[in-house]
Design a protein around this motif. Structure first.
Motif, PDB file in Angstrom:
ATOM      1  N   SER A  35       7.644   2.257   2.785  1.00  0.00           N
ATOM      2  CA  SER A  35       6.792   2.010   3.937  1.00  0.00           C
ATOM      3  C   SER A  35       5.712   0.949   3.494  1.00  0.00           C
ATOM      4  O   SER A  35       4.637   0.716   4.009  1.00  0.00           O
ATOM      5  CB  SER A  35       6.221   3.168   4.395  1.00  0.00           C
ATOM      6  N   PHE A  36       5.866   0.306   2.170  1.00  0.00           N
ATOM      7  CA  PHE A  36       4.670  -0.592   1.825  1.00  0.00           C
ATOM      8  C   PHE A  36       5.499  -1.637   0.791  1.00  0.00           C
ATOM      9  O   PHE A  36       6.432  -1.462   0.649  1.00  0.00           O
ATOM     10  CB  PHE A  36       3.594   0.111   0.885  1.00  0.00           C
ATOM     11  N   ILE A  37       4.880  -2.653   0.753  1.00  0.00           N
ATOM     12  CA  ILE A  37       5.280  -3.791  -0.077  1.00  0.00           C
ATOM     13  C   ILE A  37       4.882  -3.371  -1.624  1.00  0.00           C
ATOM     14  O   ILE A  37       3.813  -3.319  -1.832  1.00  0.00           O
ATOM     15  CB  ILE A  37       4.664  -4.959   0.303  1.00  0.00           C
ATOM     16  N   PRO A  38       5.974  -3.189  -2.169  1.00  0.00           N
ATOM     17  CA  PRO A  38       5.592  -2.793  -3.724  1.00  0.00           C
ATOM     18  C   PRO A  38       5.135  -3.967  -4.511  1.00  0.00           C
ATOM     19  O   PRO A  38       5.122  -5.091  -4.290  1.00  0.00           O
ATOM     20  CB  PRO A  38       6.972  -2.353  -4.325  1.00  0.00           C
ATOM     21  N   PRO A  39       4.465  -3.686  -5.606  1.00  0.00           N
ATOM     22  CA  PRO A  39       3.749  -4.724  -6.339  1.00  0.00           C
ATOM     23  C   PRO A  39       5.077  -5.731  -6.994  1.00  0.00           C
ATOM     24  O   PRO A  39       6.005  -5.055  -7.351  1.00  0.00           O
ATOM     25  CB  PRO A  39       3.144  -3.972  -7.446  1.00  0.00           C
ATOM     26  N   THR A  43       4.450  -7.980 -12.932  1.00  0.00           N
ATOM     27  CA  THR A  43       2.711  -8.269 -12.582  1.00  0.00           C
ATOM     28  C   THR A  43       2.118  -7.067 -13.126  1.00  0.00           C
ATOM     29  O   THR A  43       0.984  -7.222 -13.025  1.00  0.00           O
ATOM     30  CB  THR A  43       2.530  -8.718 -10.843  1.00  0.00           C
ATOM     31  N   TYR A  44       2.785  -5.896 -13.499  1.00  0.00           N
ATOM     32  CA  TYR A  44       1.961  -4.928 -13.924  1.00  0.00           C
ATOM     33  C   TYR A  44       2.623  -4.253 -15.104  1.00  0.00           C
ATOM     34  O   TYR A  44       3.814  -4.414 -15.535  1.00  0.00           O
ATOM     35  CB  TYR A  44       1.930  -3.745 -12.652  1.00  0.00           C
ATOM     36  N   PRO A  47       3.325   1.932 -18.231  1.00  0.00           N
ATOM     37  CA  PRO A  47       2.688   2.922 -19.665  1.00  0.00           C
ATOM     38  C   PRO A  47       3.756   3.177 -20.424  1.00  0.00           C
ATOM     39  O   PRO A  47       4.733   3.417 -19.792  1.00  0.00           O
ATOM     40  CB  PRO A  47       1.779   3.933 -19.004  1.00  0.00           C
ATOM     41  N   ASN A 199       8.687   5.443 -17.156  1.00  0.00           N
ATOM     42  CA  ASN A 199       7.769   6.138 -15.701  1.00  0.00           C
ATOM     43  C   ASN A 199       8.717   7.456 -15.435  1.00  0.00           C
ATOM     44  O   ASN A 199       9.594   7.657 -15.854  1.00  0.00           O
ATOM     45  CB  ASN A 199       8.197   5.124 -14.378  1.00  0.00           C
ATOM     46  N   LEU A 210      11.175   0.815  -5.434  1.00  0.00           N
ATOM     47  CA  LEU A 210      10.537   0.916  -6.594  1.00  0.00           C
ATOM     48  C   LEU A 210      11.069   0.973  -7.990  1.00  0.00           C
ATOM     49  O   LEU A 210      10.495   0.571  -8.922  1.00  0.00           O
ATOM     50  CB  LEU A 210       9.529   2.162  -6.486  1.00  0.00           C
ATOM     51  N   ASP A 214      10.710  -1.597 -11.114  1.00  0.00           N
ATOM     52  CA  ASP A 214      10.277  -1.155 -12.615  1.00  0.00           C
ATOM     53  C   ASP A 214      11.479  -1.570 -13.561  1.00  0.00           C
ATOM     54  O   ASP A 214      10.916  -2.126 -14.627  1.00  0.00           O
ATOM     55  CB  ASP A 214      10.245   0.212 -12.666  1.00  0.00           C
ATOM     56  N   ARG A 231      -2.785 -11.749 -18.657  1.00  0.00           N
ATOM     57  CA  ARG A 231      -3.312 -11.162 -17.368  1.00  0.00           C
ATOM     58  C   ARG A 231      -3.178 -12.270 -16.146  1.00  0.00           C
ATOM     59  O   ARG A 231      -3.375 -13.659 -16.614  1.00  0.00           O
ATOM     60  CB  ARG A 231      -4.787 -10.885 -17.602  1.00  0.00           C
ATOM     61  N   SER A 232      -2.691 -11.959 -14.979  1.00  0.00           N
ATOM     62  CA  SER A 232      -2.653 -12.723 -13.776  1.00  0.00           C
ATOM     63  C   SER A 232      -4.201 -13.383 -13.488  1.00  0.00           C
ATOM     64  O   SER A 232      -5.189 -13.016 -13.929  1.00  0.00           O
ATOM     65  CB  SER A 232      -2.130 -12.191 -12.696  1.00  0.00           C
ATOM     66  N   ASN A 234      -5.877 -13.675 -11.027  1.00  0.00           N
ATOM     67  CA  ASN A 234      -6.660 -13.326 -10.051  1.00  0.00           C
ATOM     68  C   ASN A 234      -7.551 -11.926 -10.790  1.00  0.00           C
ATOM     69  O   ASN A 234      -8.066 -11.145 -10.386  1.00  0.00           O
ATOM     70  CB  ASN A 234      -6.092 -12.710  -8.980  1.00  0.00           C
TER      71      ASN A 234
ATOM     72  N   ARG B 153       2.463  13.829 -15.358  1.00  0.00           N
ATOM     73  CA  ARG B 153       1.405  13.475 -15.868  1.00  0.00           C
ATOM     74  C   ARG B 153       0.029  13.868 -15.106  1.00  0.00           C
ATOM     75  O   ARG B 153       0.026  14.186 -13.998  1.00  0.00           O
ATOM     76  CB  ARG B 153       1.170  12.031 -16.218  1.00  0.00           C
ATOM     77  N   VAL B 181      -2.433   8.477 -22.449  1.00  0.00           N
ATOM     78  CA  VAL B 181      -1.462   7.450 -22.058  1.00  0.00           C
ATOM     79  C   VAL B 181      -1.982   6.023 -21.641  1.00  0.00           C
ATOM     80  O   VAL B 181      -1.625   5.241 -22.607  1.00  0.00           O
ATOM     81  CB  VAL B 181      -0.642   7.674 -20.804  1.00  0.00           C
ATOM     82  N   ARG B 214       2.503   7.738  -0.175  1.00  0.00           N
ATOM     83  CA  ARG B 214       3.477   7.223   0.864  1.00  0.00           C
ATOM     84  C   ARG B 214       2.999   5.775   1.373  1.00  0.00           C
ATOM     85  O   ARG B 214       3.675   4.899   1.937  1.00  0.00           O
ATOM     86  CB  ARG B 214       3.564   8.079   2.403  1.00  0.00           C
ATOM     87  N   ARG B 215       1.697   5.417   1.001  1.00  0.00           N
ATOM     88  CA  ARG B 215       1.005   4.129   1.199  1.00  0.00           C
ATOM     89  C   ARG B 215       0.991   3.388  -0.209  1.00  0.00           C
ATOM     90  O   ARG B 215       0.005   2.482  -0.146  1.00  0.00           O
ATOM     91  CB  ARG B 215      -0.360   4.223   2.160  1.00  0.00           C
ATOM     92  N   ASP B 254      -3.970   0.152  -5.946  1.00  0.00           N
ATOM     93  CA  ASP B 254      -2.660   0.116  -5.961  1.00  0.00           C
ATOM     94  C   ASP B 254      -2.131   1.563  -6.920  1.00  0.00           C
ATOM     95  O   ASP B 254      -2.319   1.188  -8.043  1.00  0.00           O
ATOM     96  CB  ASP B 254      -2.071  -1.168  -6.336  1.00  0.00           C
ATOM     97  N   LYS B 259      -3.901  -0.754 -10.521  1.00  0.00           N
ATOM     98  CA  LYS B 259      -4.819  -1.979 -10.340  1.00  0.00           C
ATOM     99  C   LYS B 259      -5.570  -1.681  -9.125  1.00  0.00           C
ATOM    100  O   LYS B 259      -5.404  -1.229  -8.181  1.00  0.00           O
ATOM    101  CB  LYS B 259      -3.990  -3.169 -10.147  1.00  0.00           C
TER     102      LYS B 259
END
Lengths: 234, 453
Positions: A35-39, A43-44, A47, A199, A210, A214, A231-232, A234, B153, B181, B214-215, B254, B259
């Motif tokens: 339901s969202f645009i993942p990063p 770009t990330y 950990p 993750n 997602l 990853d 780092r990007s 922005n 975590r 972490v 969910r968002r 995010d 971020k």
């Protein structure tokens, strides 16, 4: 072919049979479109968590393998499950997500060779190699390798579960009889090629898009094994 | 055949989703737990109260106090035990790990985090581990506040730093077994870390953290640094420079990439954040301590924004809103105001227009509140911070735990525990416990709590 159809049909049938008891449930995001645009991948930074735990398991061919043998310099997704699990947002969700990942990634012959999916049962008494064969043979022609695993005894399994903090609680009725269900929190682990956990996904985070993002981040040249190099802007 | 199988699978999946995607309803909450964490949907067995040690009271140490709250228990209404942790650390907030086996209890002064095992014996929590290197491991973050469960975590919001002990701080991530972490700095004017500053302020302060998976959103609020929260309140109020050093921002992050995305002006120290439960309700609330406003943080047309949607009491009298709690039907928001000892219920059916519908005096310096998942019980404690509580001496200082039933829009008093008389200290945050979380039963035969799956 029958086994393949059985496997493919298994998830929705199990799930639909149980839906009436989940009237206060919110269906997990992994069952539906994200339901969202993942990063954007790469770009990330993912950990780095502690090293993945090793231990001996048995595959559906009754061969003893160590988890580290199975990780085998691949990016691994590992989930813990039991085949009689009836929780829509539990094991069937993880199996469905793995199935979608297998379907999507198998279209990319380069990427698919770098990935392995492992589903390890924490119910070795019922989930024998013969039972797991039903699952494994439904996935064996795909490019992405997906193995179903069990253990020879709870004693050998326990250190693995402890290592991944995968707690399980067998459920009993008022008379102390085991009712066949095992309470647990759904956990799926992303393990990099150096055997580090990168993750951990639970019900609310487990979505094929997602997870694929990853995996691509771990392989992206803009990162060093999932850690962003520059780092990007922005 | 491949096409046939694919079609069959698609049909079955579509049929399943059509059946399973019926409208769902959640019945209240344990007010502020992580989404999808196991909830106690019926009667809880215990309330764990993270309690500040108080000079001249009992052993003077911070402690986790266990209160029996199940009416079926022979110990109902009584303290059944406590675990002291060996000193005073400014005990403040606590949170369960995602498997609800451990309670992470944070402290604002020494920055220690005490991890209690609450699953082995739910009526007798045991100190399992103490994180003592939080400041060093995190790169200088001071005052761990919220301990919020993510899969496997904990995300911990800091309040301060060890450079100037002001309000600039960060989020810090640990594994469930207590391994550091990563540190994620709050965006500020010198370094926005890629975020967009939507207003005039980017202070880098921190307080609470909540997530809407969910968002893919994480939200943080902002309070003040160690210099201020450890200062005597009277002295602080008289220090005009110090009073300028309060947080005035909310940050939307995010969640997946950790971020910061947007920094919003929310003036007056926005504290607790509570997010709606409805699957289409993409919003959260916070309240500002110094300006007495209810703020809505919401998504519209794919963009997150903030809006003041209500006033709490008379801001000129500084009622000081502290803890808040949203009901799981997203229709009401409880707000405690510390200065006048009141609890207030706002109708938030229209989240853009919060209307006060109920008030009741609970007691001087009421601070935290926790409501049961079914909304039928509400618990309150006093105490804000050791140096901010009204200092009339331990004998006169009200320090209480109070239990109420909530029925037909009215609170009905059940019992109270005087933490001074019981020589326990200053009660702060509450969390619920139940045997049934761990497939166990109480030995006294009391009926076990009902759980969500």
């Amino acid at each position: 072919m029958f086994k393949k159809i059985l496997f493919i049909c298994l998830l929705p049938l199990v799930a639909s049979a149980q839906e009436t008891i989940y009237d206060s449930f919110v269906l997990a995001p992994g069952w539906t479109k994200l339901s969202f645009i993942p990063p954007e991948s790469g770009t990330y930074t993912l950990p780095t968590y502690p090293k993945a735990t090793n231990g001996n398991v048995i595959n559906h061919k009754s061969e003893v393998k160590s988890l580290y043998q199975l990780y085998d310099n691949k990016i691994t997704l590992l989930n813990f499950m039991y085949t009689t699990c009836t929780d829509i947002n539990g094991c069937p969700l993880a199996t469905a997500v793995f199935h979608k990942i297998q379907q999507k990634v198998s279209k990319d012959p380069v990427l698919s060779k770098k990935i392995r999916l492992l589903s390890l049962s924490f119910d070795p008494k019922n989930d024998t190699p013969d039972v797991l064969k039903l699952y494994a043979t439904g996935t064996d022609k795909q490019l992405v390798d997906w193995q179903f695993l069990t253990s020879s005894s709870p004693e050998l399994l326990d250190p693995i579960l402890r290592g991944y903090q995968q707690r399980i609680v067998k459920e009993y009725d008022e008379n102390g009889n085991y009712i066949g269900s095992i309470s647990h929190i759904l956990r799926v682990f992303l393990i990099d090629q150096e055997k580090n956990v990168r993750n951990i996904y639970s019900v609310s985070f487990l979505h094929p898009d997602l997870l694929i993002n990853d995996i691509k981040t771990l392989l992206d040249p803009k990162t060093k094994n999932g850690t962003v190099i520059a780092r990007s802007a922005n | 055949m491949k096409k046939l199988i694919s079609t069959l699978y698609g049909m079955l999946m579509s049929a399943f989703l059509a059946v399973a995607l019926v409208p769902t309803q959640a019945f209240s909450d344990e007010t502020c737990m992580s989404p999808y964490m196991a909830k106690i949907v019926g009667q809880e067995d215990y309330v764990y109260v993270w309690t500040l040690g108080q000079v001249g009271v009992g052993d003077e140490q911070d402690k986790l106090v266990t209160i029996a709250v199940n009416p079926n228990s022979p110990h109902y209404g009584n303290v059944i035990g406590h675990v002291s942790v060996g000193g005073r650390n400014e005990a403040h907030h606590s949170g369960f790990t995602d498997d609800r086996h451990y309670l992470w209890a944070a402290t604002l002064d020494t920055s220690k985090i005490f991890i209690f095992d609450v699953h082995t014996n739910p009526n007798k929590p045991k100190l399992h581990k103490v994180i003592t290197n939080f400041v060093k491991a995190s790169g200088g973050i001071v005052g761990p506040h919220t301990t919020y469960a993510l899969p496997g975590r904990m995300m911990i919001s800091g309040l301060s730093n060890n450079q100037d002990f002001g309000g600039r701080t960060a989020l810090v991530e640990y594994t469930n077994d207590g391994t550091y972490v990563a540190t994620y700095h709050m965006p500020h004017d010198e370094n926005l870390y890629g975020a967009t500053k939507t207003g005039q302020i980017a202070d880098g302060y921190g307080y609470d953290v909540r997530a809407l998976p969910r968002r893919n959103v994480m939200i943080t609020s902002s309070f003040t640094g160690w210099n201020n929260y450890m200062m005597n309140l009277g002295k602080l109020m008289g220090d005009s420079d110090a009073m300028k050093r309060f947080g005035n921002t909310v940050v939307v992050w995010d969640l997946h990439s950790r971020k910061p995305k947007k920094v919003f002006d929310v003036p007056g120290a926005p504290l607790e954040i509570r997010c709606a439960w409805g699957s289409q309700n993409n919003y959260c609330f916070t309240t500002t301590a110094l300006t007495s406003q209810i703020w809505l943080i919401y998504e519209k047309d794919g963009e997150w924004q903030t809006e003041s949607v209500g006033t709490i009491g008379d801001p000129a009298k500084i009622p000081l809103p502290v803890d808040i709690s949203i009901t799981a039907d997203d229709k009401h928001l409880w707000v405690n105001t510390w200065n006048d000892g009141m609890t207030r219920v706002f109708d938030i059916s229209d989240p853009h227009n919060a209307k006060e519908v109920y008030t009741k005096v609970i007691g001087d310096q009421v601070n935290m509140l926790s409501q049961s998942w079914d909304g039928k019980r509400v618990y309150f404690t006093s105490s804000l911070l050791a140096n901010w509580d009204k200092a009339d001496g331990p004998e006169k200082m009200p320090q209480f735990f109070k239990a109420y039933d909530y029925k037909d829009g009215e609170l009905q008093f059940k019992f109270a525990i005087d933490f001074a008389t019981e020589k326990l200290g200053m009660p702060h945050q509450m969390r619920f416990g139940a045997y049934s979380l761990y497939a166990k039963s109480p030995k006294d035969g009391a009926k076990v709590a009902e759980l969500s799956k």
